[in-house]
Design a protein around this motif. Structure first.
Motif, PDB file in Angstrom:
ATOM      1  N   SER A  25      -5.849  -6.826 -16.501  1.00 56.96           N
ATOM      2  CA  SER A  25      -6.055  -7.734 -17.693  1.00 56.96           C
ATOM      3  C   SER A  25      -6.361  -6.504 -18.849  1.00 56.96           C
ATOM      4  CB  SER A  25      -6.708  -8.930 -17.515  1.00 56.96           C
ATOM      5  OG  SER A  25      -7.746  -8.594 -17.467  1.00 56.96           O
ATOM      6  N   MET A  26      -7.337  -6.004 -18.468  1.00 54.30           N
ATOM      7  CA  MET A  26      -7.885  -5.066 -19.599  1.00 54.30           C
ATOM      8  C   MET A  26      -7.023  -4.027 -20.135  1.00 54.30           C
ATOM      9  SD  MET A  26     -11.383  -6.036 -20.002  1.00 54.30           S
ATOM     10  CE  MET A  26     -10.542  -7.563 -19.852  1.00 54.30           C
ATOM     11  N   GLY A  27      -6.100  -3.467 -18.970  1.00 57.39           N
ATOM     12  CA  GLY A  27      -5.145  -2.574 -19.453  1.00 57.39           C
ATOM     13  C   GLY A  27      -4.076  -3.289 -20.435  1.00 57.39           C
ATOM     14  N   CYS A  28      -4.171  -4.402 -20.450  1.00 59.81           N
ATOM     15  CA  CYS A  28      -3.102  -5.282 -21.340  1.00 59.81           C
ATOM     16  C   CYS A  28      -3.627  -5.313 -22.691  1.00 59.81           C
ATOM     17  CB  CYS A  28      -2.863  -6.541 -21.161  1.00 59.81           C
ATOM     18  SG  CYS A  28      -1.917  -6.950 -19.615  1.00 59.81           S
ATOM     19  N   ASN A  29      -4.855  -4.671 -22.973  1.00 61.09           N
ATOM     20  CA  ASN A  29      -5.407  -4.420 -24.331  1.00 61.09           C
ATOM     21  C   ASN A  29      -5.400  -2.752 -24.720  1.00 61.09           C
ATOM     22  OD1 ASN A  29      -6.643  -5.445 -26.622  1.00 61.09           O
ATOM     23  ND2 ASN A  29      -8.652  -4.696 -26.035  1.00 61.09           N
ATOM     24  N   VAL A  30      -4.809  -2.194 -23.801  1.00 66.25           N
ATOM     25  CA  VAL A  30      -4.834  -0.715 -24.113  1.00 66.25           C
ATOM     26  C   VAL A  30      -3.390  -0.117 -24.698  1.00 66.25           C
ATOM     27  CG1 VAL A  30      -4.933   1.541 -23.341  1.00 66.25           C
ATOM     28  CG2 VAL A  30      -6.306  -0.180 -22.303  1.00 66.25           C
ATOM     29  N   GLU A  31      -3.416   0.555 -25.810  1.00 64.90           N
ATOM     30  CA  GLU A  31      -2.081   1.161 -26.535  1.00 64.90           C
ATOM     31  C   GLU A  31      -1.840   2.371 -25.795  1.00 64.90           C
ATOM     32  OE1 GLU A  31      -1.959   0.347 -30.545  1.00 64.90           O
ATOM     33  OE2 GLU A  31      -2.828  -1.521 -30.519  1.00 64.90           O
ATOM     34  N   LEU A  32      -0.824   2.809 -25.395  1.00 59.36           N
ATOM     35  CA  LEU A  32      -0.428   3.896 -24.573  1.00 59.36           C
ATOM     36  C   LEU A  32      -0.697   5.145 -25.699  1.00 59.36           C
ATOM     37  CD1 LEU A  32       0.312   5.600 -22.357  1.00 59.36           C
ATOM     38  CD2 LEU A  32       2.707   5.168 -22.979  1.00 59.36           C
ATOM     39  N   LYS A  33      -0.395   4.873 -27.153  1.00 58.70           N
ATOM     40  CA  LYS A  33      -0.427   6.056 -28.066  1.00 58.70           C
ATOM     41  C   LYS A  33      -1.931   6.271 -28.272  1.00 58.70           C
ATOM     42  CE  LYS A  33       1.370   7.104 -32.516  1.00 58.70           C
ATOM     43  NZ  LYS A  33       1.985   6.794 -33.830  1.00 58.70           N
ATOM     44  N   LYS A  34      -2.873   5.060 -28.670  1.00 57.18           N
ATOM     45  CA  LYS A  34      -4.263   5.552 -28.576  1.00 57.18           C
ATOM     46  C   LYS A  34      -4.780   6.031 -27.675  1.00 57.18           C
ATOM     47  CE  LYS A  34      -4.791   2.042 -32.026  1.00 57.18           C
ATOM     48  NZ  LYS A  34      -5.465   0.646 -32.471  1.00 57.18           N
ATOM     49  N   PHE A  35      -4.428   5.626 -26.327  1.00 60.43           N
ATOM     50  CA  PHE A  35      -5.242   6.407 -25.153  1.00 60.43           C
ATOM     51  C   PHE A  35      -4.805   7.560 -25.132  1.00 60.43           C
ATOM     52  CE2 PHE A  35      -4.841   7.025 -20.317  1.00 60.43           C
ATOM     53  CZ  PHE A  35      -6.068   6.804 -19.985  1.00 60.43           C
ATOM     54  N   TRP A  36      -3.504   8.085 -25.077  1.00 67.78           N
ATOM     55  CA  TRP A  36      -3.180   9.454 -25.007  1.00 67.78           C
ATOM     56  C   TRP A  36      -3.751  10.289 -26.091  1.00 67.78           C
ATOM     57  CZ3 TRP A  36      -1.655  12.450 -21.452  1.00 67.78           C
ATOM     58  CH2 TRP A  36      -1.078  13.623 -21.776  1.00 67.78           C
ATOM     59  N   GLY A  37      -4.060   9.678 -27.298  1.00 68.97           N
ATOM     60  CA  GLY A  37      -4.823  10.177 -28.227  1.00 68.97           C
ATOM     61  C   GLY A  37      -6.323  10.839 -27.946  1.00 68.97           C
ATOM     62  N   LEU A  52     -10.850   4.102 -25.513  1.00 67.28           N
ATOM     63  CA  LEU A  52     -11.845   5.024 -25.077  1.00 67.28           C
ATOM     64  C   LEU A  52     -12.587   4.538 -23.640  1.00 67.28           C
ATOM     65  CD1 LEU A  52     -13.883   7.583 -25.695  1.00 67.28           C
ATOM     66  CD2 LEU A  52     -15.062   6.078 -27.143  1.00 67.28           C
ATOM     67  N   SER A  53     -12.970   3.166 -23.761  1.00 62.98           N
ATOM     68  CA  SER A  53     -13.852   2.777 -22.509  1.00 62.98           C
ATOM     69  C   SER A  53     -12.862   2.980 -21.315  1.00 62.98           C
ATOM     70  CB  SER A  53     -13.687   1.313 -22.616  1.00 62.98           C
ATOM     71  OG  SER A  53     -14.550   0.834 -21.536  1.00 62.98           O
ATOM     72  N   ILE A  54     -11.595   2.719 -21.185  1.00 61.22           N
ATOM     73  CA  ILE A  54     -10.949   2.891 -19.873  1.00 61.22           C
ATOM     74  C   ILE A  54     -10.633   4.348 -19.627  1.00 61.22           C
ATOM     75  CG2 ILE A  54      -8.495   2.693 -18.947  1.00 61.22           C
ATOM     76  CD1 ILE A  54      -9.853   0.108 -19.156  1.00 61.22           C
ATOM     77  N   SER A  55     -10.347   5.423 -20.741  1.00 61.11           N
ATOM     78  CA  SER A  55     -10.296   6.719 -20.439  1.00 61.11           C
ATOM     79  C   SER A  55     -11.567   7.262 -20.031  1.00 61.11           C
ATOM     80  CB  SER A  55      -9.949   7.389 -21.847  1.00 61.11           C
ATOM     81  OG  SER A  55     -10.684   7.170 -22.697  1.00 61.11           O
ATOM     82  N   ILE A  88      -7.024  11.253 -24.721  1.00 63.78           N
ATOM     83  CA  ILE A  88      -6.902  12.488 -23.721  1.00 63.78           C
ATOM     84  C   ILE A  88      -6.609  13.790 -24.544  1.00 63.78           C
ATOM     85  CG2 ILE A  88      -5.477  13.013 -21.897  1.00 63.78           C
ATOM     86  CD1 ILE A  88      -7.194  10.797 -21.404  1.00 63.78           C
ATOM     87  N   LYS A  89      -5.665  13.580 -25.528  1.00 65.56           N
ATOM     88  CA  LYS A  89      -5.529  15.215 -26.291  1.00 65.56           C
ATOM     89  C   LYS A  89      -6.721  15.358 -27.247  1.00 65.56           C
ATOM     90  CE  LYS A  89      -1.464  13.858 -28.441  1.00 65.56           C
ATOM     91  NZ  LYS A  89      -0.382  14.098 -29.222  1.00 65.56           N
ATOM     92  N   ARG A  90      -7.387  14.303 -27.812  1.00 64.21           N
ATOM     93  CA  ARG A  90      -8.474  14.856 -28.776  1.00 64.21           C
ATOM     94  C   ARG A  90      -9.858  14.006 -27.946  1.00 64.21           C
ATOM     95  NH1 ARG A  90      -4.357  13.548 -32.155  1.00 64.21           N
ATOM     96  NH2 ARG A  90      -5.095  11.457 -32.258  1.00 64.21           N
ATOM     97  N   PRO A  91     -10.327  14.753 -26.859  1.00 59.54           N
ATOM     98  CA  PRO A  91     -11.226  14.174 -26.236  1.00 59.54           C
ATOM     99  C   PRO A  91     -12.610  14.235 -26.627  1.00 59.54           C
ATOM    100  CG  PRO A  91     -10.949  16.189 -25.052  1.00 59.54           C
ATOM    101  CD  PRO A  91      -9.984  16.287 -26.552  1.00 59.54           C
TER     102      PRO A  91
END
Length: 365
Positions: A63-75, A140-143, A77-80
């Motif tokens: 359910s927490m993953g349902c609040n994560v946008e792939l584009k922002k999550f990957w952002g 950010l929290s999930i990553s 990772i690319k700018r950590p």
């Protein structure tokens, strides 16, 4: 053999501080800390509950993953930069704080090592649930949780080698890499499914998120209560551990927030880093002490992870309550300002109409 040597090192000092302040049915007394006889009912209940809680936790992370946008999550990772700040907090601030607290309070070597193990553990998944409730950056929290769990495979041995050498040989501490790997899989798989659902069915993802966030909050409290019941013998411990267990999570939350702010992160990301820093993976800490110490010391070793988990939850709830009060006050104040501005605009329009003989321009309609 390593466990035996570690036991001998700790017992030398422990026996010197032995006292009689223990229950009549205690099998081993160590100062004001006691080991009670093994309870088979607790063992059976522990297995059942751990299985149920693991399944529930996986559903909550979905359910927490349902609040994560792939584009922002990957952002992230690319700018950590945010992840890097969290890394400094997780494997810089927390182990150092554990080391300093152990020195200041001059605890037994066996207790100092447990405090340090807790400080070297990665962030726990409970931080993701609380981060949602305080309007933190969920991407950010999930990553951060994922990266800290992955990096723990290398950083935990390094931190334990650096900080535990004055009390024991770090090689005697058994790190459960399989448990770390399982934690990583249990985090990544359900979150990945949640991200996919959010990408394909955004409206359904919001419903799942709302339900999961409530279940997650209940689950965090339930885990703390169950832990207190299963290891009730661990409550009879040295007052020093109670004090450290109170100070440690509060220091983690405060220092994490401060470092994030100094690093220039936004307020909602500062709250996220703060929670990721203070909320440790207490289940992993408990697994490590089970593998590293003898059965006679097991109840004694379970004291600190249990205490830390209780106080990290209490402080997290205080943070949540304080933020909700602040948010309600801020929204109320903002609404009052908007109403005042609307009244002023209305008066301005009315007076303008009178001056111009009742004419109102299209711009003011």
């Amino acid at each position: 053999m390593q466990t035996y040597l570690l036991s001998q090192q700790f017992n030398a000092r422990s026996l010197a501080e032995n006292s009689t302040a223990c229950p009549a049915n205690a099998t081993i007394c160590n100062g004001t800390s006691c080991v009670l006889p093994e309870d088979n009912f607790n063992e059976t209940l522990s297995i059942i509950l751990s299985t149920v809680l693991t399944i529930m936790l996986a559903l909550v992370m979905f359910s927490m993953g349902c609040n994560v946008e792939l584009k922002k999550f990957w952002g992230h990772i690319k700018r950590p930069w945010g992840i890097f700040v969290g890394f400094l907090c997780q494997f810089g601030i927390m182990p150092l704080t554990a080391f300093l607290l152990s020195l200041v309070f001059n605890v037994l070597p066996i207790q100092a090592v447990v405090v340090l193990i807790m400080g070297c553990c990665p962030g726990g998944t409970a931080s993701n649930v609380i981060a949602y409730w305080v309007d933190g950056d969920m991407d950010l929290s999930i990553s951060m949780t994922t990266c800290s769990t992955l990096l723990a495979m290398g950083m935990m041995p390094l931190c334990l080698f650096v900080y535990t050498k004055i009390w024991t040989d770090s090689n005697a501490i058994v790190l459960p890499y399989d448990s770390i790997g399982i934690s990583l899989v249990a985090l990544i798989v359900p979150v990945s499914f949640g991200i996919y659902v959010n990408h394909r069915w955004p409206s359904k993802a919001k419903i799942i998120l709302k339900i999961g966030s409530i279940v997650g909050a209940i689950l965090i409290v339930l885990i703390a209560v169950v832990g207190g019941i299963l290891y009730k013998g661990s409550w009879i411990i040295s007052p020093k551990l109670w004090i450290i267990g109170t100070i440690f999570p509060a220091a983690g939350y405060s220092l994490g927030f401060l470092l994030a702010r100094v690093a220039g992160l936004s307020w909602h990301r500062c709250r996220t880093v703060s929670l990721e820093t203070g909320m440790q993976n207490t289940q992993l800490c408990s697994t490590i002490v089970q593998l590293s110490f003898t059965p006679e010391q097991l109840e004694l070793m379970f004291t600190f992870p249990l205490i830390y988990s209780i106080f990290q939850l209490l402080f997290a709830l205080l943070i949540l309550g304080g933020y909700r009060v602040y948010r309600r006050h801020r929204v109320k104040t903002k609404a009052d300002v908007e109403k005042t501005e609307e009244k002023e605009d209305s008066k301005s329009t009315s007076s303008h109409a009178k001056i111009n003989g009742g004419f109102v321009s299209n711009e003011t309609k």
